[in-house]
Design an enzyme around this catalytic site. Structure first.
Site, PDB file in Angstrom:
ATOM      1  N   THR A   1      41.925  52.842  35.474  1.00  0.00           N
ATOM      2  CA  THR A   1      42.770  53.718  36.311  1.00  0.00           C
ATOM      3  C   THR A   1      42.568  55.192  35.982  1.00  0.00           C
ATOM      4  O   THR A   1      42.467  56.032  36.873  1.00  0.00           O
ATOM      5  CB  THR A   1      44.262  53.378  36.065  1.00  0.00           C
ATOM      6  OG1 THR A   1      44.407  51.988  35.897  1.00  0.00           O
ATOM      7  CG2 THR A   1      45.118  53.895  37.195  1.00  0.00           C
TER       8      THR A   1
ATOM      9  N   TRP B   1      40.089  56.683  34.877  1.00  0.00           N
ATOM     10  CA  TRP B   1      38.779  57.125  35.386  1.00  0.00           C
ATOM     11  C   TRP B   1      38.885  57.418  36.885  1.00  0.00           C
ATOM     12  O   TRP B   1      38.441  58.466  37.361  1.00  0.00           O
ATOM     13  CB  TRP B   1      37.769  56.021  35.101  1.00  0.00           C
ATOM     14  CG  TRP B   1      36.344  56.329  35.414  1.00  0.00           C
ATOM     15  CD1 TRP B   1      35.765  57.564  35.560  1.00  0.00           C
ATOM     16  CD2 TRP B   1      35.293  55.367  35.590  1.00  0.00           C
ATOM     17  NE1 TRP B   1      34.423  57.426  35.826  1.00  0.00           N
ATOM     18  CE2 TRP B   1      34.112  56.090  35.843  1.00  0.00           C
ATOM     19  CE3 TRP B   1      35.234  53.972  35.543  1.00  0.00           C
ATOM     20  CZ2 TRP B   1      32.882  55.460  36.057  1.00  0.00           C
ATOM     21  CZ3 TRP B   1      34.024  53.343  35.749  1.00  0.00           C
ATOM     22  CH2 TRP B   1      32.856  54.083  36.005  1.00  0.00           C
TER      23      TRP B   1
ATOM     24  N   HIS C   1      51.016  50.969  39.400  1.00  0.00           N
ATOM     25  CA  HIS C   1      50.494  49.642  39.028  1.00  0.00           C
ATOM     26  C   HIS C   1      51.244  48.535  39.783  1.00  0.00           C
ATOM     27  O   HIS C   1      51.024  47.361  39.509  1.00  0.00           O
ATOM     28  CB  HIS C   1      50.719  49.376  37.537  1.00  0.00           C
ATOM     29  CG  HIS C   1      49.730  50.019  36.613  1.00  0.00           C
ATOM     30  ND1 HIS C   1      48.387  50.098  36.862  1.00  0.00           N
ATOM     31  CD2 HIS C   1      49.903  50.575  35.387  1.00  0.00           C
ATOM     32  CE1 HIS C   1      47.782  50.684  35.835  1.00  0.00           C
ATOM     33  NE2 HIS C   1      48.671  50.991  34.933  1.00  0.00           N
TER      34      HIS C   1
END
Ligand SMILES: Nc1ncnc2c1ncn2[C@@H]1O[C@H](COP(=O)(O)OS(=O)(=O)O)[C@@H](OP(=O)(O)O)[C@H]1O
Length: 346
Positions: free
Chosen positions: A76, A78, A149
């Site tokens: 994530t 990245w 998320h």
């Protein structure tokens, strides 16, 4: 560990516990640091539920919003860096030879602060952590970026069904590496907690694996998470872009072009000629981000930033999983993903 850090962790834990008392959701205590609660089909921390409800009830998506969604440990941070660099590339050039390069926010701010998770508001040290997301889009920065998320069905209605063109980029990763990364991250969090009688220094891989296979993981079950976004990306490809960590690693340029095109700010031929895609890629590379001072020495309330940059490789599972674990996980995935068309590379 410094006393102030210990105090912060204690404070955070007790406020989680206080809140937990009032919660009427299935509870799981096996992780040993914070209890997990099952909310709308996924497992998460008590404090997170409060923030998710706020998000669901009060968030109004706008035309230019970009939601970065992922299953934990899929890279994530990245994707946050890449999306931020792409949408802001006219305001903040990514080439290290550009004279404004040194002002690039990614050089001094964690991607987790530049593109905050809506559900982790309580974990940020920065009271004004939404300052970048609050920015109105301009011709220089066409999008407002937020991250989450949570499961696809739990996203606010204005993101999913509103008339807005708000888009969702989803990142996932093969379950073997996800599991290993998550297990080691949980142990990193546990290592930051103060010792107590009921505190175990680390969660064994066998225990963690059992939980994962039973669907009990942070924002799990893993398979329900990926399938929710996968199905939506098939039905509504202009709304949801489904990306895989392994593809980003192996075909960096193709995937960055795909990402920019989906966002609505494709790289021009002139930019390609100038090497802008390579510049974005280098700025956000694992080695570069990992070695920046903010990501090496900075911290959040519960976590040191370096915990988000461990190995950054495909296949570290080989160093941790037994052949029996691989077999069990693979057959579980085969069963859960059957008929979906979704497959993972290891
Ligand atoms: N730039 C870059 N390139 C490639 N890989 C990277 C990069 N940055 C972080 N990582 C790796 O991503 C893993 C962390 O995932 P997340 O960012 O999703 O973690 S979290 O859910 O936000 O806690 C974690 O994976 P593991 O190394 O396998 O543990 C990180 O190392």
């Amino acid at each position: 560990m410094a006393t102030s850090e210990t105090k912060t962790n204690n404070d955070t834990k007790s406020s989680h516990d206080d809140l937990a008392i009032t919660l009427d959701y299935p509870k799981f205590s096996g992780l040993g640091h914070y209890d997990l609660y099952q909310y709308q089909g996924f497992w998460c921390f008590a404090k997170v539920i409060e923030s998710i409800k706020d998000f669901q009830q009060n968030f109004k998506a706008s035309e230019t919003d970009l939601v970065i969604a992922s299953t934990p440990k899929s890279g994530t941070i990245w994707l946050k860096a890449l999306a931020f660099a792409i949408v802001n590339r006219f305001r903040y050039p990514c080439s290290s030879v550009s004279k404004n390069y040194h002002h690039h926010p990614l050089l001094t701010v964690s991607p987790h602060d530049l593109v905050p998770f809506v559900e982790f508001k309580h974990d940020t040290l920065d009271n004004d952590h939404l300052r970048f997301t609050k920015n109105n889009p301009t011709h220089d920065s066409p999008c407002r970026l937020i991250a989450t998320h949570i499961f696809y069905p739990s996203l606010p209605e204005s993101i999913k069904t509103g008339t807005t063109k708000c888009k969702v980029i989803y990142l996932c990763r093969n379950p073997r590496d996800i599991f290993v990364s998550l297990w080691l991250f949980i142990n990193e969090l546990r290592a930051q907690l103060p010792e107590s009688n009921d505190y175990h220094p680390s969660l064994s891989i066998e225990e963690a694996f059992e939980f994962f296979c039973n669907g009990v993981s942070v924002f799990g079950p893993f398979w329900d998470h990926v399938l929710g976004y996968w199905k939506e990306s098939l039905e509504n490809p202009h709304k949801v872009l489904f990306m895989k960590y392994e593809d980003l690693k192996k075909e960096r340029k193709t995937q960055l072009k795909r990402l920019a095109e989906f966002i609505g700010c494709s790289f021009t031929l002139e930019e390609e000629r100038q090497g802008v895609i390579e510049d974005v890629s280098s700025l956000c590379s694992f080695e570069h981000l990992k070695n920046l001072d903010v990501n090496k020495n900075g911290s959040r309330k519960r976590t040191v930033n370096k915990a988000y940059f461990r190995k950054g490789e495909i296949g570290d599972w080989e160093n941790h999983l037994t052949p029996q674990m691989v077999k069990r996980l693979d057959s579980l995935m085969e069963e859960k993903l059957q008929g979906s068309g979704l497959v993972f590379q290891h």
